[in-house]
Design a protein around this motif. Structure first.
Motif, PDB file in Angstrom:
ATOM      1  N   LEU A 146       0.856  -1.127  -0.075  1.00 30.94           N
ATOM      2  CA  LEU A 146      -0.079  -0.118  -0.097  1.00 30.94           C
ATOM      3  C   LEU A 146       0.905   1.037  -0.006  1.00 30.94           C
ATOM      4  O   LEU A 146       0.459   2.284  -0.629  1.00 30.94           O
ATOM      5  CB  LEU A 146      -0.891   0.111   1.152  1.00 30.94           C
ATOM      6  N   MET A 147       1.957   1.365   0.776  1.00 36.80           N
ATOM      7  CA  MET A 147       2.993   2.471   0.572  1.00 36.80           C
ATOM      8  C   MET A 147       3.295   2.619  -0.588  1.00 36.80           C
ATOM      9  O   MET A 147       3.135   3.828  -1.069  1.00 36.80           O
ATOM     10  CB  MET A 147       4.272   1.853   1.394  1.00 36.80           C
ATOM     11  N   LEU A 148       3.785   1.748  -1.461  1.00 38.60           N
ATOM     12  CA  LEU A 148       4.066   1.789  -2.802  1.00 38.60           C
ATOM     13  C   LEU A 148       3.073   2.296  -3.877  1.00 38.60           C
ATOM     14  O   LEU A 148       3.038   3.065  -4.625  1.00 38.60           O
ATOM     15  CB  LEU A 148       4.898   0.693  -3.369  1.00 38.60           C
ATOM     16  N   THR A 149       1.678   1.853  -3.401  1.00 37.21           N
ATOM     17  CA  THR A 149       0.517   2.188  -4.285  1.00 37.21           C
ATOM     18  C   THR A 149       0.355   3.643  -4.207  1.00 37.21           C
ATOM     19  O   THR A 149       0.021   4.515  -5.019  1.00 37.21           O
ATOM     20  CB  THR A 149      -0.518   1.524  -3.815  1.00 37.21           C
ATOM     21  N   LEU A 150       0.559   4.538  -2.989  1.00 35.51           N
ATOM     22  CA  LEU A 150       0.329   5.749  -2.642  1.00 35.51           C
ATOM     23  C   LEU A 150       1.443   6.507  -3.224  1.00 35.51           C
ATOM     24  O   LEU A 150       1.278   7.698  -3.698  1.00 35.51           O
ATOM     25  CB  LEU A 150       0.285   6.023  -1.068  1.00 35.51           C
ATOM     26  N   VAL A 151       2.744   5.862  -3.036  1.00 33.65           N
ATOM     27  CA  VAL A 151       3.739   6.531  -4.186  1.00 33.65           C
ATOM     28  C   VAL A 151       3.392   6.937  -5.429  1.00 33.65           C
ATOM     29  O   VAL A 151       3.502   7.840  -6.069  1.00 33.65           O
ATOM     30  CB  VAL A 151       5.018   5.957  -3.871  1.00 33.65           C
ATOM     31  N   ALA A 152       3.016   5.686  -6.027  1.00 32.08           N
ATOM     32  CA  ALA A 152       2.549   5.622  -7.476  1.00 32.08           C
ATOM     33  C   ALA A 152       1.602   6.689  -7.829  1.00 32.08           C
ATOM     34  O   ALA A 152       1.336   7.425  -8.748  1.00 32.08           O
ATOM     35  CB  ALA A 152       2.069   4.279  -8.200  1.00 32.08           C
ATOM     36  N   ALA A 153       0.540   6.863  -6.795  1.00 36.11           N
ATOM     37  CA  ALA A 153      -0.460   7.718  -6.999  1.00 36.11           C
ATOM     38  C   ALA A 153      -0.375   9.252  -6.800  1.00 36.11           C
ATOM     39  O   ALA A 153      -1.141  10.267  -7.037  1.00 36.11           O
ATOM     40  CB  ALA A 153      -1.684   7.323  -6.171  1.00 36.11           C
TER      41      ALA A 153
END
Length: 309
Positions: free
Chosen positions: A228-235
């Motif tokens: 989820l951390m990297l999902t938020l980075v991608a967003a």
């Protein structure tokens, strides 16, 4: 005392609401209340403080909850062991994972185990660090991996492998003008961090790195998983500080990893085990970890190529 008493108690302790617990257990509230009363009478203590507005655990209830959960964990381990024998395995290795341990090293280790010891069943348990340490003490796990060496007495923490610390950024971020990004530049932007209880060891290592920078980071969000951390980075919500292998495992074209300027720190993953002579099965497992954890120049080169935009 019956197992149903323990099961009912655990659910009420988790819900802290008898009505919700009864719904979850698919029973009426009155037999649930009777079962808890029977359990309290058997133990001779009050497990819950109840009012018309709230239900909360007493100190005795908090202590009993830990033991009740341990009973069910032991029963689950017994069931798993019997199933392993029935499936033809000669032995079983119980491996606990904390702090979002990711490929490629874990994948390589498990593949080597399957090749060398096909008659040994390897079971994986993703748990918080504190639960892993308790489980090692209670013989619920044989070995574990975490990003902390602060494990207390009775547990051995040995470095297994290290991972260069990277800055994870969304594609087309202004900091991508840097080939290696100064940490003080990173700290001008909000960060997404892993919840300290879910990724305790990872949080300890990142906190030490940030303390050396002398600047308090702006925390945009705390999450319970590195995914989820990297999902938020991608967003585009924030940046993150993660291991290079985690950027690679992400496989998201909207996430770019860049090394930090200067002497880039590393995240160290430790192998944890009880401070006793390991079994033959565990000894072979430990012996496989060292070669997998060796960093070579070619390995770092491959990482650098893969994380470039």
């Amino acid at each position: 005392m019956e197992l149903r008493h323990l099961r009912y108690f655990i659910v009420v302790a988790e819900e802290l609401h008898f009505g919700h617990a009864a719904q979850r257990l698919h029973i009426e509230q009155s037999p649930l209340s009777r079962a808890i009363k029977e359990l309290e009478e058997h133990l001779g203590v009050r497990l819950f403080d109840r009012t018309t507005r709230s239900t909360r655990l007493t100190r005795a209830g908090q202590v009993f909850l830990e033991h009740a959960r341990r009973v069910f964990a032991v029963l689950e381990q017994a069931r798993n062991s019997v199933e392993a024998v029935a499936a033809g395995y000669l032995d079983q290795l119980r491996v606990a994972l904390s702090d979002g341990i990711t490929p490629p090293r874990l994948s390589a280790l498990l593949a080597q185990c399957r090749q060398d010891d096909p008659d040994i069943e390897v079971r994986l348990f993703e748990v918080p660090l504190s639960q892993q340490i308790r489980g090692l003490h209670d013989d619920l796990y044989d070995v574990g991996f975490a990003q902390s060496a602060e494990v207390g007495d009775g547990i051995v923490a040995e470095p297994a492998w290290s991972d260069p610390l990277m800055v994870a950024l969304p594609a087309r971020h202004p900091l991508l003008v840097h080939k290696r990004i100064p940490l003080d530049e990173v700290l001008r932007y909000p960060l997404v961090m892993c919840d300290p209880q879910s990724c305790e060891g990872y949080g300890q290592q990142i906190a030490r790195i940030l303390r050396r920078a002398g600047t308090d980071p702006l925390i945009a969000e705390q999450v319970t998983s590195l995914e989820l951390m990297l999902t938020l980075v991608a967003a585009g919500y924030a940046l993150a500080l993660v291991g290079a292998s985690q950027v690679i495992a992400c496989r998201n074209g909207d996430v770019v990893g860049r090394p930090l300027a200067g002497r880039s720190p590393t995240l160290i993953t430790y192998l944890l085990r009880r401070n006793v002579d390991p079994s033959e099965t565990l000894s072979r497992f430990i012996d496989r970890v060292s070669p997998i954890g060796v960093d070579t120049p070619s390995h770092h080169t491959d990482i650098t190529k893969e994380i470039k935009p």
